[in-house]
Motif scaffolding. Structure first.
Motif, PDB file in Angstrom:
ATOM      1  N   VAL A 141      -1.052   6.727  -5.032  1.00 41.45           N
ATOM      2  CA  VAL A 141      -0.710   7.075  -3.654  1.00 41.45           C
ATOM      3  C   VAL A 141      -1.133   5.909  -2.754  1.00 41.45           C
ATOM      4  O   VAL A 141      -2.245   5.390  -2.890  1.00 41.45           O
ATOM      5  N   ILE A 142      -0.239   5.478  -1.879  1.00 48.29           N
ATOM      6  CA  ILE A 142      -0.578   4.457  -0.881  1.00 48.29           C
ATOM      7  C   ILE A 142      -0.470   5.124   0.483  1.00 48.29           C
ATOM      8  O   ILE A 142       0.580   5.675   0.830  1.00 48.29           O
ATOM      9  N   ALA A 143      -1.561   5.108   1.232  1.00 51.77           N
ATOM     10  CA  ALA A 143      -1.587   5.804   2.517  1.00 51.77           C
ATOM     11  C   ALA A 143      -2.029   4.867   3.631  1.00 51.77           C
ATOM     12  O   ALA A 143      -2.823   3.954   3.417  1.00 51.77           O
ATOM     13  N   THR A 183      -5.233   2.772  -1.390  1.00 48.95           N
ATOM     14  CA  THR A 183      -4.572   3.320  -2.588  1.00 48.95           C
ATOM     15  C   THR A 183      -5.567   4.246  -3.270  1.00 48.95           C
ATOM     16  O   THR A 183      -6.773   3.991  -3.261  1.00 48.95           O
ATOM     17  N   LEU A 184      -5.053   5.318  -3.871  1.00 50.29           N
ATOM     18  CA  LEU A 184      -5.933   6.255  -4.557  1.00 50.29           C
ATOM     19  C   LEU A 184      -5.134   7.078  -5.564  1.00 50.29           C
ATOM     20  O   LEU A 184      -3.906   7.160  -5.463  1.00 50.29           O
ATOM     21  N   TRP A 197      -9.247  -0.143  -0.688  1.00 47.38           N
ATOM     22  CA  TRP A 197      -8.873  -0.463   0.701  1.00 47.38           C
ATOM     23  C   TRP A 197      -8.131  -1.789   0.734  1.00 47.38           C
ATOM     24  O   TRP A 197      -8.639  -2.791   0.251  1.00 47.38           O
ATOM     25  N   LEU A 198      -6.930  -1.785   1.313  1.00 48.15           N
ATOM     26  CA  LEU A 198      -6.069  -2.962   1.274  1.00 48.15           C
ATOM     27  C   LEU A 198      -6.284  -3.897   2.470  1.00 48.15           C
ATOM     28  O   LEU A 198      -6.013  -5.081   2.364  1.00 48.15           O
ATOM     29  N   ASN A 199      -6.751  -3.350   3.581  1.00 49.34           N
ATOM     30  CA  ASN A 199      -6.903  -4.245   4.754  1.00 49.34           C
ATOM     31  C   ASN A 199      -8.260  -4.124   5.423  1.00 49.34           C
ATOM     32  O   ASN A 199      -8.526  -4.810   6.407  1.00 49.34           O
ATOM     33  N   GLY A 200      -9.104  -3.233   4.975  1.00 51.94           N
ATOM     34  CA  GLY A 200     -10.458  -3.130   5.506  1.00 51.94           C
ATOM     35  C   GLY A 200     -10.545  -2.742   6.967  1.00 51.94           C
ATOM     36  O   GLY A 200     -11.557  -2.979   7.628  1.00 51.94           O
ATOM     37  N   ASP A 238       1.588   7.057   7.231  1.00 54.23           N
ATOM     38  CA  ASP A 238       2.591   6.919   6.177  1.00 54.23           C
ATOM     39  C   ASP A 238       1.940   7.179   4.823  1.00 54.23           C
ATOM     40  O   ASP A 238       0.776   6.833   4.602  1.00 54.23           O
ATOM     41  N   VAL A 239       2.681   7.827   3.926  1.00 49.42           N
ATOM     42  CA  VAL A 239       2.228   8.033   2.548  1.00 49.42           C
ATOM     43  C   VAL A 239       3.371   7.658   1.610  1.00 49.42           C
ATOM     44  O   VAL A 239       4.496   8.123   1.783  1.00 49.42           O
ATOM     45  N   ALA A 240       3.076   6.777   0.661  1.00 46.77           N
ATOM     46  CA  ALA A 240       4.082   6.381  -0.327  1.00 46.77           C
ATOM     47  C   ALA A 240       3.532   6.705  -1.713  1.00 46.77           C
ATOM     48  O   ALA A 240       2.320   6.643  -1.948  1.00 46.77           O
TER      49      ALA A 240
END
Length: 201
Positions: free
Chosen positions: A164-166, A135-136, A192-195, A157-159
């Motif tokens: 922004v979640i990429a 996320t950023l 970072w969501l999942n490293g 994917d970009v949401a």
């Protein structure tokens, strides 16, 4: 470094009137392998056996399909292992010719079917891919896109929500340096969501 195959390669052997149709091909998981085997059964309704071996990490398999235990699937799997392959499916369709080969003859026949196909197969280095999720702030999206492009990664994917979640896919060895560089460029504003966990299949 394990290798996989660039594309499917076939072989055909006639041993004491039995016909062995071998194939080796790249394959990611057991469900996909089972689907290929199901198609082979449909294409060869007169075949006595459709034996197969899959080398794909925790989803590996060795299936004798009615041949005496240990005479087909396991020898086929051993050939793949000896060639340092990963992510590969070997299949052998057998049409019975009326002459029994015995256990030793079956092991040799199934081993040779896979080995013959592999002689003509093109091996490629297997690259383990990972998927990074981050996320950023909106202001940093352009920066992220430029960095993804510069390292040859793929923006999956970009949401757009409050941030922004990429999702970015890239070869695993390159991920740590990519994460460090983006942390520096965004001055820590990227999360970072999942490293860098491998993508779920």
């Amino acid at each position: 470094m394990p290798h996989t195959l660039k594309s499917a390669v076939h072989s055909e052997l006639i041993i004491k009137k039995s016909r062995f149709i071998g194939c080796v091909q790249p394959m990611t998981d057991r469900a996909s392998a089972q689907a290929v085997v199901d198609v082979l059964r449909a294409e060869h309704p007169g075949a006595a056996h459709v034996c197969w071996a899959l080398l794909a990490g925790g989803q590996s398999a060795a299936v004798d399909d009615g041949e005496p235990s240990g005479t087909a699937g396991r020898p086929m799997l051993d050939v793949l292992r000896h060639q340092d392959l990963e992510g590969v499916l070997a299949t052998v369709v057998r049409y019975f010719g009326g002459v029994k080969l015995g256990a030793g003859g079956l092991v040799r026949a199934y081993t040779d079917s896979v080995a013959q196909a592999l002689l003509h197969a093109q091996k490629v280095e297997r690259r383990v891919m990972v998927e990074l999720e981050c996320t950023l702030p909106y202001a940093q999206e352009g920066l992220l896109r430029r960095e993804v492009e510069s390292v040859g990664a793929q923006l999956v994917d970009v949401a757009h929500g409050s941030q922004v979640i990429a999702r970015v896919q890239m070869p695993q060895p390159e991920a740590p340096a990519f994460i460090t560089r983006l942390n520096d460029l965004t001055q820590g504003r990227i999360g970072w969501l999942n490293g860098g966990a491998p993508p779920m299949r």
